[in-house]
Design a protein around this motif. Structure first.
Motif, short mmCIF file in Angstrom:
data_model
loop_
_atom_site.label_atom_id
_atom_site.label_comp_id
_atom_site.label_asym_id
_atom_site.label_seq_id
_atom_site.Cartn_x
_atom_site.Cartn_y
_atom_site.Cartn_z
N ASN A 26 -34.48 -23.45 7.46
CA ASN A 26 -35.51 -22.53 7.93
C ASN A 26 -35.23 -21.14 7.35
O ASN A 26 -34.47 -20.37 7.92
N ALA A 27 -35.83 -20.85 6.22
CA ALA A 27 -35.59 -19.58 5.54
C ALA A 27 -36.78 -18.64 5.73
O ALA A 27 -37.91 -19.06 5.96
N GLY A 38 -15.79 -7.30 26.75
CA GLY A 38 -14.61 -8.08 26.40
C GLY A 38 -13.37 -7.24 26.16
O GLY A 38 -12.25 -7.68 26.38
N LYS A 39 -13.57 -6.03 25.65
CA LYS A 39 -12.48 -5.08 25.41
C LYS A 39 -11.32 -5.75 24.67
O LYS A 39 -11.47 -6.22 23.56
N PHE A 40 -10.13 -5.80 25.31
CA PHE A 40 -8.94 -6.34 24.65
C PHE A 40 -8.74 -7.84 24.90
O PHE A 40 -7.70 -8.39 24.57
N ASN A 41 -9.73 -8.49 25.49
CA ASN A 41 -9.63 -9.92 25.77
C ASN A 41 -9.68 -10.71 24.46
O ASN A 41 -10.67 -10.66 23.73
N LEU A 42 -8.62 -11.46 24.18
CA LEU A 42 -8.53 -12.19 22.92
C LEU A 42 -8.76 -13.69 23.09
O LEU A 42 -8.52 -14.47 22.16
N GLN A 43 -9.26 -14.09 24.25
CA GLN A 43 -9.53 -15.51 24.48
C GLN A 43 -10.86 -15.90 23.84
O GLN A 43 -11.86 -15.17 23.93
N VAL A 44 -10.89 -17.07 23.22
CA VAL A 44 -12.14 -17.61 22.70
C VAL A 44 -13.03 -17.99 23.88
O VAL A 44 -12.60 -18.70 24.79
N ASP A 45 -14.26 -17.49 23.87
CA ASP A 45 -15.20 -17.73 24.96
C ASP A 45 -16.13 -18.89 24.55
O ASP A 45 -16.91 -18.75 23.60
N PRO A 46 -16.07 -20.02 25.25
CA PRO A 46 -16.93 -21.17 24.89
C PRO A 46 -18.42 -20.83 24.95
O PRO A 46 -19.20 -21.38 24.15
N THR A 47 -18.81 -19.96 25.87
CA THR A 47 -20.22 -19.56 25.95
C THR A 47 -20.64 -18.81 24.69
O THR A 47 -21.74 -19.02 24.16
N VAL A 48 -19.77 -17.93 24.21
CA VAL A 48 -20.06 -17.19 22.98
C VAL A 48 -20.06 -18.13 21.78
O VAL A 48 -20.92 -18.02 20.90
N THR A 49 -19.12 -19.05 21.76
CA THR A 49 -19.10 -20.05 20.69
C THR A 49 -20.42 -20.81 20.63
O THR A 49 -20.99 -21.03 19.56
N ALA A 50 -20.92 -21.19 21.80
CA ALA A 50 -22.19 -21.92 21.87
C ALA A 50 -23.34 -21.06 21.36
O ALA A 50 -24.25 -21.56 20.67
N ASP A 51 -23.33 -19.77 21.70
CA ASP A 51 -24.38 -18.87 21.24
C ASP A 51 -24.35 -18.72 19.72
O ASP A 51 -25.39 -18.75 19.05
N LEU A 52 -23.16 -18.56 19.15
CA LEU A 52 -23.03 -18.45 17.70
C LEU A 52 -23.47 -19.73 17.01
O LEU A 52 -24.16 -19.70 15.98
N PHE A 53 -23.09 -20.86 17.59
CA PHE A 53 -23.48 -22.13 17.01
C PHE A 53 -25.00 -22.31 17.07
O PHE A 53 -25.62 -22.80 16.11
N ALA A 54 -25.62 -21.90 18.17
CA ALA A 54 -27.08 -22.02 18.30
C ALA A 54 -27.78 -21.20 17.22
O ALA A 54 -28.81 -21.63 16.67
N SER A 55 -27.24 -20.03 16.91
CA SER A 55 -27.82 -19.21 15.85
C SER A 55 -27.71 -19.92 14.51
O SER A 55 -28.68 -19.97 13.74
N GLN A 82 -27.48 -23.12 14.05
CA GLN A 82 -28.30 -24.32 14.09
C GLN A 82 -29.79 -24.02 13.90
O GLN A 82 -30.53 -24.86 13.38
N ARG A 83 -30.21 -22.83 14.27
CA ARG A 83 -31.61 -22.46 14.02
C ARG A 83 -31.88 -22.33 12.52
O ARG A 83 -33.03 -22.49 12.08
N LEU A 84 -30.86 -22.03 11.76
CA LEU A 84 -30.99 -21.95 10.31
C LEU A 84 -30.70 -23.29 9.64
O LEU A 84 -31.23 -23.59 8.58
N MET A 85 -29.82 -24.08 10.27
CA MET A 85 -29.43 -25.40 9.77
C MET A 85 -29.54 -26.40 10.92
O MET A 85 -28.54 -26.71 11.57
N PRO A 86 -30.72 -26.91 11.23
CA PRO A 86 -30.91 -27.77 12.41
C PRO A 86 -30.04 -29.03 12.43
O PRO A 86 -29.78 -29.58 13.51
N SER A 87 -29.59 -29.49 11.29
CA SER A 87 -28.81 -30.74 11.26
C SER A 87 -27.35 -30.54 11.64
O SER A 87 -26.60 -31.51 11.77
N LEU A 88 -26.91 -29.30 11.86
CA LEU A 88 -25.54 -29.05 12.28
C LEU A 88 -25.28 -29.66 13.65
O LEU A 88 -26.16 -29.69 14.51
#
Length: 374
Positions: A139-140, A268-285, A287-293
């Motif tokens: 989707n370009a 988040g400030k100095f929090n260095l933990q990977v946030d699964p919710t943020v990971t899901a948001d980044l992945f959704a972005s 996937q909107r460009l590459m739906p087959s991911l």
């Protein structure tokens, strides 16, 4: 007599300063010690886009600094003998869905190109032409292509610069340090006086400068990005970086690696933990460009802490009333673009002294560094 210089912080500013202190005339008479515990460093968690020319930020001092940083990169990479896995001018594409917005973006690019040789050529692309340059996309949108835009791997850049400096006059100490009221560096071996100290510790600059009776206008911001494996998809090794309208930045690297992000999390400030919710948001972005991911394509996540000032502008230079101490902070999300120029300037100031005039690039340091009593 050998000059002793300390650098606190081994990110983009500290690493570049260390590199230039090993190569500038007179550097052979300098001994440099860099202190960094590696905790939360923004640079090593970053995969950056070097393409500041279409920014609409009104701060012209920031733009001149960012432009100078982009201009410096090709020479720095050449001189430091770093490869395309670290930095490559693949070009950047900025997309816009509305035709009039695309025209305005192209006009801005043409205007900026008059004073920015590193930009290279500027062309408009249809959605089909964007997809042809980045075949990963399903989707370009149409966009503006800047041939001089580049991608850079922050961790690889820092490692390469520090390796060059270590071969000459740099010693790296992996520990956390602090300053005394007299400007000494307190290490695990005790307090030590240096001829110059460069504080390049990002969001930790506020804590480091406090013993000097200075309150620094610096706040932390968490940033997270994700890495995806896309080697089974249509791929070209030199695909441009994509800055898609309404989505996260899309940074293809070689060998089937794709970076998506990064976020800007003030809470988040100095929090260095990977946030699964943020990971899901980044992945959704992505996937909107590459739906087959699928989530199986995710191979990792990186988290770091950026430094911001209240007006989002960086500051750097000798600390007022403490001229033996130089500081840089507040580079924010454009640190990989502006950092090398800042590091180069600080290295020269630490080596040669004097009172530099960097008003072309920044406001007076007193804007950001106040006596604690105020």
């Amino acid at each position: 007599m050998e000059k002793q210089i300390a650098i606190i912080g081994g990110g983009i500013v500290g690493a570049t300063a260390a590199y230039y202190l090993s190569t500038l005339p007179g550097g052979q008479q300098v001994k440099v010690t860099l202190f960094d515990d590696g905790l939360g460093q923004a640079t090593t968690a970053a995969a950056g886009i070097i393409s500041p020319w279409l920014s609409k930020r009104r701060n012209q001092q920031w733009y001149q600094l960012a432009k100078a940083g982009a201009d410096l990169y090709p020479q720095l990479i050449h001189d430091a003998q770093l490869g395309t896995d670290v930095y490559q001018q693949t070009g950047t594409i900025v997309t816009r869905e509305i035709p009039t917005d695309l025209e305005l973006l192209f006009d801005l690019a043409q205007e900026r190109r008059q004073t920015a040789v590193t930009m290279g050529s500027v062309t408009t692309l249809t959605a089909a032409e964007v997809q042809a340059k980045i075949p990963l996309l399903a989707n370009a949108q149409p966009g503006v292509f800047i041939s001089g835009g580049a991608r850079v791997d922050g961790a690889a850049l820092v490692a390469g610069l520090l390796a060059q400096a270590t071969a000459k006059n740099l010693t790296i100490r992996r520990e956390r340090v602090h300053l005394t009221a007299q400007g000494q560096v307190v290490t695990s071996l005790g307090a030590r006086q240096f001829d110059r100290v460069i504080v390049a510790a990002g969001a930790w600059a506020k804590e480091l400068l406090a013993p000097l009776g200075i309150t620094a206008d610096v706040r932390p911001q968490k940033g997270q990005l994700i890495e995806l494996a896309v080697k089974d998809y249509p791929i070209q090794e030199n695909m441009p970086v994509l800055m898609p309208e309404g989505e996260r930045d899309f940074v293809p690297f070689g060998h089937g690696k794709l970076i998506v992000g990064a976020t800007h999390e003030d809470d988040g400030k100095f929090n260095l933990q990977v946030d699964p919710t943020v990971t899901a948001d980044l992945f959704a972005s992505a996937q909107r460009l590459m739906p087959s991911l699928t989530t199986a394509n995710i191979t990792g996540a990186r988290v770091g802490t950026r430094a911001y000032t209240s007006d989002f502008a960086p500051f750097f230079g000798p600390v007022p009333d403490h001229e033996a101490i130089l500081v840089a902070s507040g580079l924010g999300s454009s640190g990989l673009t502006t950092g090398p120029q800042v590091g180069r300037l600080l290295a020269g100031s630490a080596l040669y002294g004097g009172t530099p005039d960097w008003s072309e690039y920044e406001k007076p340091l007193a804007t950001y560094l106040k006596p604690s009593a105020e």
